[in-house]
Each structure stands twice: as structure tokens, then as C-alpha cells.
Design a protein around this motif. Structure first.
Motif, mmCIF file in Angstrom:
data_model
loop_
_atom_site.group_PDB
_atom_site.id
_atom_site.type_symbol
_atom_site.label_atom_id
_atom_site.label_comp_id
_atom_site.label_asym_id
_atom_site.label_seq_id
_atom_site.Cartn_x
_atom_site.Cartn_y
_atom_site.Cartn_z
ATOM 1 N N MET A 1 -40.857 63.925 -41.877
ATOM 2 C CA MET A 1 -41.351 64.413 -43.135
ATOM 3 C C MET A 1 -41.825 65.866 -43.014
ATOM 4 S SD MET A 1 -44.126 62.603 -45.473
ATOM 5 C CE MET A 1 -44.121 62.839 -47.187
ATOM 6 N N ASN A 2 -42.475 66.216 -41.920
ATOM 7 C CA ASN A 2 -42.949 67.578 -41.718
ATOM 8 C C ASN A 2 -41.855 68.522 -41.265
ATOM 9 O OD1 ASN A 2 -45.542 67.069 -42.456
ATOM 10 N ND2 ASN A 2 -46.236 66.612 -40.395
ATOM 11 N N GLU A 3 -40.776 67.977 -40.731
ATOM 12 C CA GLU A 3 -39.723 68.826 -40.170
ATOM 13 C C GLU A 3 -39.083 69.766 -41.192
ATOM 14 O OE1 GLU A 3 -35.678 68.321 -37.631
ATOM 15 O OE2 GLU A 3 -37.294 66.891 -37.316
ATOM 16 N N PRO A 4 -38.679 69.327 -42.389
ATOM 17 C CA PRO A 4 -38.105 70.286 -43.346
ATOM 18 C C PRO A 4 -39.093 71.388 -43.716
ATOM 19 C CG PRO A 4 -37.623 68.051 -44.032
ATOM 20 C CD PRO A 4 -38.596 67.966 -42.883
ATOM 21 N N HIS A 5 -40.363 71.026 -43.841
ATOM 22 C CA HIS A 5 -41.379 72.024 -44.156
ATOM 23 C C HIS A 5 -41.487 73.041 -43.014
ATOM 24 C CE1 HIS A 5 -44.887 74.140 -45.117
ATOM 25 N NE2 HIS A 5 -45.799 73.221 -44.992
ATOM 26 N N TYR A 6 -41.461 72.551 -41.781
ATOM 27 C CA TYR A 6 -41.547 73.420 -40.616
ATOM 28 C C TYR A 6 -40.339 74.352 -40.534
ATOM 29 C CZ TYR A 6 -41.445 74.909 -35.784
ATOM 30 O OH TYR A 6 -41.367 75.667 -34.657
ATOM 31 N N VAL A 7 -39.140 73.838 -40.763
ATOM 32 C CA VAL A 7 -37.929 74.657 -40.720
ATOM 33 C C VAL A 7 -37.987 75.745 -41.790
ATOM 34 C CG1 VAL A 7 -35.416 74.628 -41.062
ATOM 35 C CG2 VAL A 7 -36.515 72.849 -39.676
ATOM 36 N N ALA A 8 -38.433 75.390 -42.978
ATOM 37 C CA ALA A 8 -38.564 76.381 -44.048
ATOM 38 C C ALA A 8 -39.586 77.441 -43.663
ATOM 39 C CB ALA A 8 -38.966 75.695 -45.351
ATOM 40 N N TRP A 9 -40.677 77.023 -43.056
ATOM 41 C CA TRP A 9 -41.704 77.952 -42.629
ATOM 42 C C TRP A 9 -41.160 78.924 -41.585
ATOM 43 C CZ3 TRP A 9 -43.978 78.448 -37.740
ATOM 44 C CH2 TRP A 9 -45.083 79.284 -37.676
ATOM 45 N N VAL A 10 -40.423 78.395 -40.595
ATOM 46 C CA VAL A 10 -39.852 79.235 -39.538
ATOM 47 C C VAL A 10 -38.860 80.231 -40.135
ATOM 48 C CG1 VAL A 10 -38.339 79.236 -37.513
ATOM 49 C CG2 VAL A 10 -40.218 77.606 -37.670
ATOM 50 N N ARG A 11 -38.019 79.783 -41.036
ATOM 51 C CA ARG A 11 -37.030 80.686 -41.648
ATOM 52 C C ARG A 11 -37.716 81.797 -42.450
ATOM 53 N NH1 ARG A 11 -32.679 76.121 -43.387
ATOM 54 N NH2 ARG A 11 -31.720 75.947 -41.333
ATOM 55 N N GLU A 12 -38.746 81.457 -43.169
ATOM 56 C CA GLU A 12 -39.477 82.469 -43.934
ATOM 57 C C GLU A 12 -40.137 83.483 -43.004
ATOM 58 O OE1 GLU A 12 -40.930 84.912 -46.633
ATOM 59 O OE2 GLU A 12 -39.455 83.330 -47.006
ATOM 60 N N ALA B 1 -39.402 87.498 -42.866
ATOM 61 C CA ALA B 1 -40.498 88.465 -42.947
ATOM 62 C C ALA B 1 -40.492 89.399 -41.734
ATOM 63 C CB ALA B 1 -41.838 87.728 -43.056
ATOM 64 N N ALA B 2 -40.213 88.849 -40.566
ATOM 65 C CA ALA B 2 -40.170 89.671 -39.354
ATOM 66 C C ALA B 2 -39.044 90.692 -39.430
ATOM 67 C CB ALA B 2 -40.002 88.783 -38.119
ATOM 68 N N ARG B 3 -37.880 90.275 -39.949
ATOM 69 C CA ARG B 3 -36.758 91.214 -40.081
ATOM 70 C C ARG B 3 -37.101 92.324 -41.061
ATOM 71 N NH1 ARG B 3 -33.674 86.394 -39.829
ATOM 72 N NH2 ARG B 3 -33.472 86.367 -42.085
ATOM 73 N N ARG B 4 -37.729 91.959 -42.179
ATOM 74 C CA ARG B 4 -38.116 92.981 -43.149
ATOM 75 C C ARG B 4 -39.130 93.945 -42.554
ATOM 76 N NH1 ARG B 4 -38.213 88.514 -46.812
ATOM 77 N NH2 ARG B 4 -40.465 88.432 -46.560
ATOM 78 N N LEU B 5 -40.113 93.417 -41.846
ATOM 79 C CA LEU B 5 -41.151 94.250 -41.249
ATOM 80 C C LEU B 5 -40.585 95.147 -40.159
ATOM 81 C CD1 LEU B 5 -44.127 94.999 -41.056
ATOM 82 C CD2 LEU B 5 -44.397 93.146 -39.402
ATOM 83 N N SER B 6 -39.704 94.622 -39.331
ATOM 84 C CA SER B 6 -39.170 95.444 -38.245
ATOM 85 C C SER B 6 -38.361 96.611 -38.796
ATOM 86 C CB SER B 6 -38.331 94.601 -37.289
ATOM 87 O OG SER B 6 -37.157 94.148 -37.907
ATOM 88 N N GLY B 7 -37.600 96.394 -39.850
ATOM 89 C CA GLY B 7 -36.853 97.487 -40.466
ATOM 90 C C GLY B 7 -37.779 98.527 -41.052
ATOM 91 N N TRP B 8 -38.831 98.082 -41.706
ATOM 92 C CA TRP B 8 -39.793 98.997 -42.300
ATOM 93 C C TRP B 8 -40.507 99.801 -41.214
ATOM 94 C CZ3 TRP B 8 -45.148 99.397 -42.005
ATOM 95 C CH2 TRP B 8 -45.731 100.257 -42.930
ATOM 96 N N LEU B 9 -40.919 99.122 -40.130
ATOM 97 C CA LEU B 9 -41.611 99.817 -39.053
ATOM 98 C C LEU B 9 -40.698 100.847 -38.391
ATOM 99 C CD1 LEU B 9 -43.625 96.969 -37.318
ATOM 100 C CD2 LEU B 9 -44.541 98.929 -38.559
ATOM 101 N N SER B 10 -39.454 100.509 -38.196
ATOM 102 C CA SER B 10 -38.509 101.448 -37.586
ATOM 103 C C SER B 10 -38.378 102.701 -38.442
ATOM 104 C CB SER B 10 -37.139 100.797 -37.420
ATOM 105 O OG SER B 10 -37.220 99.726 -36.527
ATOM 106 N N GLN B 11 -38.277 102.530 -39.736
ATOM 107 C CA GLN B 11 -38.150 103.678 -40.622
ATOM 108 C C GLN B 11 -39.436 104.506 -40.648
ATOM 109 O OE1 GLN B 11 -36.948 102.118 -44.377
ATOM 110 N NE2 GLN B 11 -34.854 101.714 -43.701
ATOM 111 N N ARG B 12 -40.576 103.840 -40.610
ATOM 112 C CA ARG B 12 -41.852 104.560 -40.651
ATOM 113 C C ARG B 12 -42.095 105.339 -39.371
ATOM 114 N NH1 ARG B 12 -45.111 105.988 -44.043
ATOM 115 N NH2 ARG B 12 -46.955 105.254 -43.026
#
Length: 67
Positions: free
Chosen positions: A1-12, A16-27
Motif C-alpha cells: 500500500m505504501n509502495e506506490p506512494h513511495y515510488v511517486a515520492w522518489v520520482r518527484e 526536483a533534483a534535475r530542475r535544481l541542478s540545471g538551475w544551479l549550473s546556470q547560476r
């Protein structure tokens, strides 16, 4: 029951990490910096990304322990 929630959390978190890393690289990367400053900026970005990945890993392990 918790597994789909966990997978969604990990994907999000990964998105977020990909978005942040791109932003940090540009900054951090500026064409007018000399070589040493560029290396320092790249090192800082790498360290921040690595620390973030470590926090995600630790959080995932804690999530697995408590489920």
C-alpha cells in the motif's frame, strides 16, 4: 500500500533534483569568470548535488525501515 506512494515520492524528488541542478549550473557558470573561479563554482555545484542525493538516499532508507 505504501509502495506506490513511495515510488511517486522518489520520482518527484528526482524531478526536483534535475530542475535544481540545471538551475544551479546556470547560476554558477558565468563566462566572465577565470578558470579557478569556474572550477570552484563547478565544485560547489557538485558538492550541493552530492549532498542532496545523499539526503534523498538517507530519506529513502528511513522510509523503507519504517514501512
Amino acid at each position: 500500500m505504501n509502495e506506490p506512494h513511495y515510488v511517486a515520492w522518489v520520482r518527484e524528488r528526482q524531478r526536483a533534483a534535475r530542475r535544481l541542478s540545471g538551475w544551479l549550473s546556470q547560476r554558477r557558470a558565468k563566462p566572465d569568470l577565470d578558470h579557478e573561479e569556474r572550477v570552484d563554482a563547478q565544485t560547489l555545484v557538485w558538492a550541493q548535488r552530492h549532498a542532496h542525493e545523499q539526503r534523498l538516499h538517507d530519506s529513502a532508507i528511513e522510509q523503507l525501515r519504517h514501512s
